[in-house]
Design an enzyme around this catalytic site. Sequence first.
Site, short mmCIF file in Angstrom:
data_model
loop_
_atom_site.label_atom_id
_atom_site.label_comp_id
_atom_site.label_asym_id
_atom_site.label_seq_id
_atom_site.Cartn_x
_atom_site.Cartn_y
_atom_site.Cartn_z
N HIS A 156 -95.94 -1.14 -75.66
CA HIS A 156 -96.88 -1.19 -74.52
C HIS A 156 -97.88 -2.33 -74.66
CE1 HIS A 156 -96.21 3.42 -73.75
NE2 HIS A 156 -95.07 2.72 -73.81
N ARG A 218 -100.66 2.49 -67.69
CA ARG A 218 -99.89 2.77 -68.91
C ARG A 218 -99.33 1.49 -69.52
NH1 ARG A 218 -94.50 4.08 -70.34
NH2 ARG A 218 -94.35 5.60 -72.05
N GLY A 237 -93.60 3.98 -66.48
CA GLY A 237 -94.13 5.33 -66.66
C GLY A 237 -93.49 6.03 -67.85
N PRO A 238 -93.90 7.27 -68.10
CA PRO A 238 -93.36 8.04 -69.23
C PRO A 238 -92.09 8.77 -68.82
CG PRO A 238 -95.14 9.26 -68.20
CD PRO A 238 -95.00 7.98 -67.42
N GLU A 243 -94.05 3.11 -61.52
CA GLU A 243 -94.94 3.13 -60.36
C GLU A 243 -95.04 1.79 -59.64
OE1 GLU A 243 -98.18 6.42 -62.06
OE2 GLU A 243 -98.82 4.38 -61.59
N TYR A 253 -106.35 4.23 -61.82
CA TYR A 253 -105.00 4.59 -61.40
C TYR A 253 -104.40 5.75 -62.20
CZ TYR A 253 -105.48 0.92 -58.11
OH TYR A 253 -105.94 0.17 -57.05
#
Length: 278
Positions: A156, A218, A237-238, A243, A253
Amino acid sequence: MRNRNSWFLFVIGLSLLLSACSMGQPDEQQEESESVSKPSVESNVIAQNLSIPWSIQKLDGVFYITQRTGDIIEIKDGRKSVVKTNLSMPLSKRPEAGLLGFVLHPDFKTNQQAYAYYTYDDSGDPYNRVVLLKRTENEWSEEKVLLDEIPSGQYHHGGRLEIGPENNLYITAGDATQQDKAQDLSFLGGKILRMNLDGGIPDDNPFKDSYVYSYGHRNPQGLAWNEAGELYETEHGPNGYDEVNRIEAGNNYGWPKITGNEKQESLISPLAHSGEPS
């Protein structure tokens, strides 16, 4: 592991969404069964055998492509050149890390400068930084560090760079797998950042003396503006729930408090998301 085909289709969806936002919404009275013509897509191979290509720019017929392993590929008249980058810190070899974002300076034709985002290790700890590069005869060399020690981790890293309509540099920073800190305005991870082209903080940023433009992200990795000058973003996303968001200054957000269709007061839900992986 993420379904990359789904992500590819999701990015195509973002392009269609931006087109819709520019042209306006269809008549609500149209029947759902009305047929919609599919856009024709043509493709050309401009380069092969790249090493983890990440970011791409084009100016005057020349393509500039970063490779996470550290080089910048230049393609002109169908000919590929591998141009070395001379960076002041060694690139990190962590997953998703390396030489990431790259965008040419608006005055590149005269100053031969560009902006880059890369992940490096310092005494065993990973960080991200935004730097100013200059194209010399044989290489791209790091001239100046504009923003350093952007949080990093095993994953990330974010890393997208784009110059907005008002000539500010926008930077996506991942949450560095410290998800709760995406809500912490003193932590640069999990944010979209905005700076002047000289590295300073714009006077009209939403938080005083801060590069933070929006937060609660994220792993944001896509930025684009429509013809009206509205900013849209994509982020991973997870376990699905990738998104598309419309970004406005100062908004939260939601990550990690909400995902998908979840709602909570003062948090912005996505315009669209991919749902759970199939």
